[in-house]
Design a protein around this motif. Structure first.
Motif, PDB file in Angstrom:
ATOM      1  N   THR A 219      16.234  44.509  51.635  1.00 41.85           N
ATOM      2  CA  THR A 219      17.549  44.443  50.994  1.00 41.85           C
ATOM      3  C   THR A 219      17.593  43.319  49.975  1.00 41.85           C
ATOM      4  O   THR A 219      18.148  43.480  48.876  1.00 41.85           O
ATOM      5  N   ARG A 220      16.985  42.184  50.307  1.00 43.36           N
ATOM      6  CA  ARG A 220      17.047  41.040  49.398  1.00 43.36           C
ATOM      7  C   ARG A 220      16.413  41.339  48.045  1.00 43.36           C
ATOM      8  O   ARG A 220      16.826  40.798  47.021  1.00 43.36           O
ATOM      9  N   ARG A 221      15.418  42.229  48.038  1.00 40.01           N
ATOM     10  CA  ARG A 221      14.784  42.593  46.762  1.00 40.01           C
ATOM     11  C   ARG A 221      15.745  43.345  45.841  1.00 40.01           C
ATOM     12  O   ARG A 221      15.535  43.384  44.626  1.00 40.01           O
ATOM     13  N   LEU A 222      16.778  43.958  46.410  1.00 39.86           N
ATOM     14  CA  LEU A 222      17.737  44.723  45.616  1.00 39.86           C
ATOM     15  C   LEU A 222      18.937  43.897  45.161  1.00 39.86           C
ATOM     16  O   LEU A 222      19.775  44.382  44.406  1.00 39.86           O
ATOM     17  N   VAL A 223      19.035  42.653  45.641  1.00 41.90           N
ATOM     18  CA  VAL A 223      20.257  41.863  45.482  1.00 41.90           C
ATOM     19  C   VAL A 223      20.286  41.108  44.163  1.00 41.90           C
ATOM     20  O   VAL A 223      19.291  40.508  43.741  1.00 41.90           O
ATOM     21  N   VAL A 224      21.459  41.137  43.523  1.00 47.93           N
ATOM     22  CA  VAL A 224      21.788  40.194  42.455  1.00 47.93           C
ATOM     23  C   VAL A 224      23.142  39.581  42.807  1.00 47.93           C
ATOM     24  O   VAL A 224      23.981  40.231  43.439  1.00 47.93           O
ATOM     25  N   GLU A 225      23.333  38.337  42.423  1.00 46.43           N
ATOM     26  CA  GLU A 225      24.619  37.673  42.644  1.00 46.43           C
ATOM     27  C   GLU A 225      25.418  37.721  41.351  1.00 46.43           C
ATOM     28  O   GLU A 225      24.909  37.356  40.281  1.00 46.43           O
ATOM     29  N   VAL A 226      26.649  38.188  41.448  1.00 46.84           N
ATOM     30  CA  VAL A 226      27.525  38.314  40.282  1.00 46.84           C
ATOM     31  C   VAL A 226      28.819  37.578  40.593  1.00 46.84           C
ATOM     32  O   VAL A 226      29.532  37.935  41.538  1.00 46.84           O
ATOM     33  N   ALA A 227      29.107  36.556  39.816  1.00 55.27           N
ATOM     34  CA  ALA A 227      30.302  35.752  40.068  1.00 55.27           C
ATOM     35  C   ALA A 227      31.565  36.500  39.653  1.00 55.27           C
ATOM     36  O   ALA A 227      31.543  37.393  38.793  1.00 55.27           O
ATOM     37  N   GLU A 233      43.448  38.693  46.518  1.00 55.08           N
ATOM     38  CA  GLU A 233      44.223  38.835  45.297  1.00 55.08           C
ATOM     39  C   GLU A 233      43.754  37.820  44.250  1.00 55.08           C
ATOM     40  O   GLU A 233      43.103  36.831  44.556  1.00 55.08           O
ATOM     41  N   GLY A 234      44.129  38.081  43.010  1.00 57.23           N
ATOM     42  CA  GLY A 234      43.848  37.136  41.937  1.00 57.23           C
ATOM     43  C   GLY A 234      42.467  37.268  41.314  1.00 57.23           C
ATOM     44  O   GLY A 234      42.086  36.457  40.475  1.00 57.23           O
ATOM     45  N   ILE A 235      41.717  38.294  41.718  1.00 56.10           N
ATOM     46  CA  ILE A 235      40.388  38.505  41.132  1.00 56.10           C
ATOM     47  C   ILE A 235      40.556  39.074  39.722  1.00 56.10           C
ATOM     48  O   ILE A 235      41.359  39.983  39.484  1.00 56.10           O
ATOM     49  N   GLN A 236      39.805  38.535  38.769  1.00 60.79           N
ATOM     50  CA  GLN A 236      39.848  39.043  37.394  1.00 60.79           C
ATOM     51  C   GLN A 236      38.923  40.250  37.309  1.00 60.79           C
ATOM     52  O   GLN A 236      37.729  40.135  37.017  1.00 60.79           O
ATOM     53  N   ALA A 237      39.495  41.440  37.536  1.00 59.60           N
ATOM     54  CA  ALA A 237      38.691  42.656  37.653  1.00 59.60           C
ATOM     55  C   ALA A 237      37.932  42.964  36.373  1.00 59.60           C
ATOM     56  O   ALA A 237      36.782  43.405  36.413  1.00 59.60           O
ATOM     57  N   GLY A 238      38.552  42.751  35.224  1.00 57.84           N
ATOM     58  CA  GLY A 238      37.893  43.064  33.959  1.00 57.84           C
ATOM     59  C   GLY A 238      36.658  42.217  33.721  1.00 57.84           C
ATOM     60  O   GLY A 238      35.607  42.723  33.318  1.00 57.84           O
ATOM     61  N   ALA A 239      36.783  40.922  33.974  1.00 52.21           N
ATOM     62  CA  ALA A 239      35.640  40.021  33.776  1.00 52.21           C
ATOM     63  C   ALA A 239      34.526  40.353  34.746  1.00 52.21           C
ATOM     64  O   ALA A 239      33.339  40.354  34.378  1.00 52.21           O
ATOM     65  N   PHE A 240      34.885  40.664  36.001  1.00 50.45           N
ATOM     66  CA  PHE A 240      33.855  41.011  36.981  1.00 50.45           C
ATOM     67  C   PHE A 240      33.162  42.315  36.590  1.00 50.45           C
ATOM     68  O   PHE A 240      31.937  42.436  36.693  1.00 50.45           O
ATOM     69  N   ALA A 241      33.925  43.316  36.131  1.00 54.78           N
ATOM     70  CA  ALA A 241      33.332  44.593  35.729  1.00 54.78           C
ATOM     71  C   ALA A 241      32.347  44.395  34.581  1.00 54.78           C
ATOM     72  O   ALA A 241      31.290  45.034  34.539  1.00 54.78           O
ATOM     73  N   ALA A 242      32.672  43.498  33.648  1.00 56.94           N
ATOM     74  CA  ALA A 242      31.760  43.237  32.529  1.00 56.94           C
ATOM     75  C   ALA A 242      30.469  42.604  33.022  1.00 56.94           C
ATOM     76  O   ALA A 242      29.368  42.977  32.583  1.00 56.94           O
ATOM     77  N   LEU A 244      29.247  42.918  36.042  1.00 55.65           N
ATOM     78  CA  LEU A 244      28.552  43.942  36.812  1.00 55.65           C
ATOM     79  C   LEU A 244      27.797  44.895  35.887  1.00 55.65           C
ATOM     80  O   LEU A 244      26.644  45.270  36.166  1.00 55.65           O
ATOM     81  N   ALA A 245      28.420  45.287  34.778  1.00 51.11           N
ATOM     82  CA  ALA A 245      27.748  46.162  33.814  1.00 51.11           C
ATOM     83  C   ALA A 245      26.493  45.497  33.257  1.00 51.11           C
ATOM     84  O   ALA A 245      25.462  46.157  33.056  1.00 51.11           O
ATOM     85  N   GLU A 246      26.552  44.188  33.017  1.00 47.20           N
ATOM     86  CA  GLU A 246      25.365  43.464  32.537  1.00 47.20           C
ATOM     87  C   GLU A 246      24.258  43.494  33.581  1.00 47.20           C
ATOM     88  O   GLU A 246      23.075  43.647  33.241  1.00 47.20           O
ATOM     89  N   ALA A 247      24.623  43.350  34.853  1.00 47.89           N
ATOM     90  CA  ALA A 247      23.618  43.389  35.919  1.00 47.89           C
ATOM     91  C   ALA A 247      22.961  44.762  36.011  1.00 47.89           C
ATOM     92  O   ALA A 247      21.753  44.873  36.232  1.00 47.89           O
ATOM     93  N   VAL A 248      23.753  45.823  35.826  1.00 50.84           N
ATOM     94  CA  VAL A 248      23.202  47.181  35.866  1.00 50.84           C
ATOM     95  C   VAL A 248      22.280  47.413  34.672  1.00 50.84           C
ATOM     96  O   VAL A 248      21.189  47.993  34.815  1.00 50.84           O
ATOM     97  N   ASP A 249      22.689  46.949  33.493  1.00 53.90           N
ATOM     98  CA  ASP A 249      21.821  47.088  32.315  1.00 53.90           C
ATOM     99  C   ASP A 249      20.500  46.347  32.520  1.00 53.90           C
ATOM    100  O   ASP A 249      19.433  46.827  32.120  1.00 53.90           O
ATOM    101  N   ALA A 250      20.564  45.189  33.144  1.00 54.16           N
ATOM    102  CA  ALA A 250      19.336  44.426  33.410  1.00 54.16           C
ATOM    103  C   ALA A 250      18.426  45.187  34.370  1.00 54.16           C
ATOM    104  O   ALA A 250      17.201  45.182  34.211  1.00 54.16           O
ATOM    105  N   LEU A 251      19.012  45.862  35.371  1.00 50.94           N
ATOM    106  CA  LEU A 251      18.202  46.665  36.288  1.00 50.94           C
ATOM    107  C   LEU A 251      17.534  47.814  35.545  1.00 50.94           C
ATOM    108  O   LEU A 251      16.342  48.084  35.753  1.00 50.94           O
ATOM    109  N   ARG A 252      18.289  48.501  34.694  1.00 51.22           N
ATOM    110  CA  ARG A 252      17.695  49.593  33.918  1.00 51.22           C
ATOM    111  C   ARG A 252      16.502  49.084  33.101  1.00 51.22           C
ATOM    112  O   ARG A 252      15.462  49.730  33.026  1.00 51.22           O
TER     113      ARG A 252
END
Length: 398
Positions: A219-227, A233-242, A244-252
């Motif tokens: 599992t650890r080999r699949l893990v990335v940490e995304v702040a 409550e109070g999570i900035q969903a838009g910033a986190f989604a951006a 997350l998208a960068e992490a997915v692009d890096a995996l690709r």
């Protein structure tokens, strides 16, 4: 990238409708939008004889918002019983088109599959975690399902009282550790069951490393940490989604680079890889291919315009009718297919993978190559071409 989920398409009854659409929103008032482009494609499909009932089902699917505001594409495949595939593409096709025929136009579907990543987001705090499964194609899509994991140890707050401060701190930290171990155990189980491509850890900054360290090695080999994510409550969903998208692009990028390196190493050794349409057809027919590598430029042009001969079975493949009959396919069962469709069909037939390469990644004769599972003395093998005609073909990828 392997394509097990596409294999059921091989067993579906013909004919098929495949739509490869520029689904980008109109940028200015009066400009054609996705549904205008679809109506133009539909007229072409109607002229080719596609049934109105099937086209109505495709129109219904395309009419549903896909959630993407930037330029992007969409591919839909349907048979007489309904829509089988609906995928978003990160890159819009050069032109929207539809194909009605005996087999689905598989190459745009496969490109969508290569871009797709199954993501497990683990949003942690000191008492547990929320597990969220997402399908990511062109953009971070909606949450497919969620699961809550509670650690069971509720003494998670440090105290600041005279005389017992240190004891309270110790109890709280012990609870964090035990809760993190419970979350990690749940994540390990779900990774084994669902096989995501990426596991994203986010949430409380003290708990994230505790969970990460408690995960098993696979599992650890699949893990990335995304702040920026979390349960509360109070999570900035838009910033986190951006992020997350960068992490997915890096995996690709990583998985594409890994396949490029495998191909280069095999070619450098002079064994374990081939290039050129004739040799690729030969190794596909023999079931030797582990990974097909294809130039995107060749896929959009040369391969789609070239044909190959196939029989009833996916590995019955040849560059000519005569070659096909020599391997035992009776003349009445021979048919021509576009080369991109025939190649993908053979890849599916031997549970191989496929990787699309950009310009300059590697040199491919005819825009196509393969990394092999095994080789013997009769396997096609060639040195790097030195004749001028071959050099031109390498540079053009066609």
């Amino acid at each position: 990238m392997h394509l097990h989920w596409l294999k059921p398409l091989l067993g579906r009854p013909a004919p098929f409708v495949t739509v490869h659409l520029d689904a980008s929103p109109a940028e200015v008032a009066g400009e054609s939008g996705p549904m205008d482009r679809w109506r133009s494609v539909r007229r072409d499909l109607e002229r080719d004889g596609a049934p109105a009932a099937v086209l109505d089902q495709v129109a219904e699917v395309l009419g549903r918002p896909d959630g993407c505001r930037d330029a992007h594409g969409r591919v839909v495949v349907a048979d007489a019983e309904g829509v089988l595939v609906d995928r978003v593409l990160r890159v819009a096709p050069p032109a929207s088109r539809g194909v009605y025929g005996p087999v689905p136009a598989l190459s745009p579907v496969v490109r969508a599959a290569e871009e797709s990543v199954q993501v497990l987001v683990v949003a942690v705090d000191r008492s547990g975690a929320e597990l969220r499964w997402l399908d990511v194609d062109a953009a971070v899509g909606p949450v497919r399902s969620t699961e809550t994991v509670e650690g069971g140890h509720d003494d998670v707050h440090k105290v600041r009282e005279s005389g017992i401060e240190r004891r309270g701190q110790t109890r709280a930290e012990d609870s964090w550790q035990r809760n993190a171990e419970a979350v990690a155990a749940a994540v390990d189980r779900r990774v084994t069951q669902t096989a995501p491509g990426l596991v994203v850890l986010t949430g409380d900054v003290r708990t994230v490393p505790l969970v990460r360290d408690a995960l098993d090695q696979h599992t650890r080999r699949l893990v990335v940490e995304v702040a920026g994510g979390g349960r509360g409550e109070g999570i900035q969903a838009g910033a986190f989604a951006a992020r997350l998208a960068e992490a997915v692009d890096a995996l690709r990028a990583r998985r594409r680079a890994a396949q490029v390196e495998r191909y280069r190493e095999a070619r450098g050794r002079g064994e374990g890889a081939v290039t050129g349409i004739d040799d690729v057809v030969e190794v596909l027919r023999r079931g030797q291919v582990d990974q097909l590598v294809v130039s995107v430029d060749a896929l959009d042009a040369g391969l789609a315009e070239r044909t190959l001969w196939v029989g009833p079975e996916p590995l019955q493949l040849a560059t000519s009718r005569a070659d096909l009959t020599t391997i035992g396919v009776v003349d009445g069962e021979c048919r021509e297919l576009p080369a991109d469709v025939a190649l993908v069909r053979a890849v599916l037939g031997q549970d191989a993978g496929i990787t699309f390469l950009g310009d300059g990644d590697v040199e491919l004769v005819d825009g196509v190559g393969a990394v092999l599972r095994w080789a013997d003395g009769s396997t096609p093998s060639e040195s790097v071409p030195t004749q001028s005609a071959d050099t031109r073909r390498l540079r053009s990828g066609a």
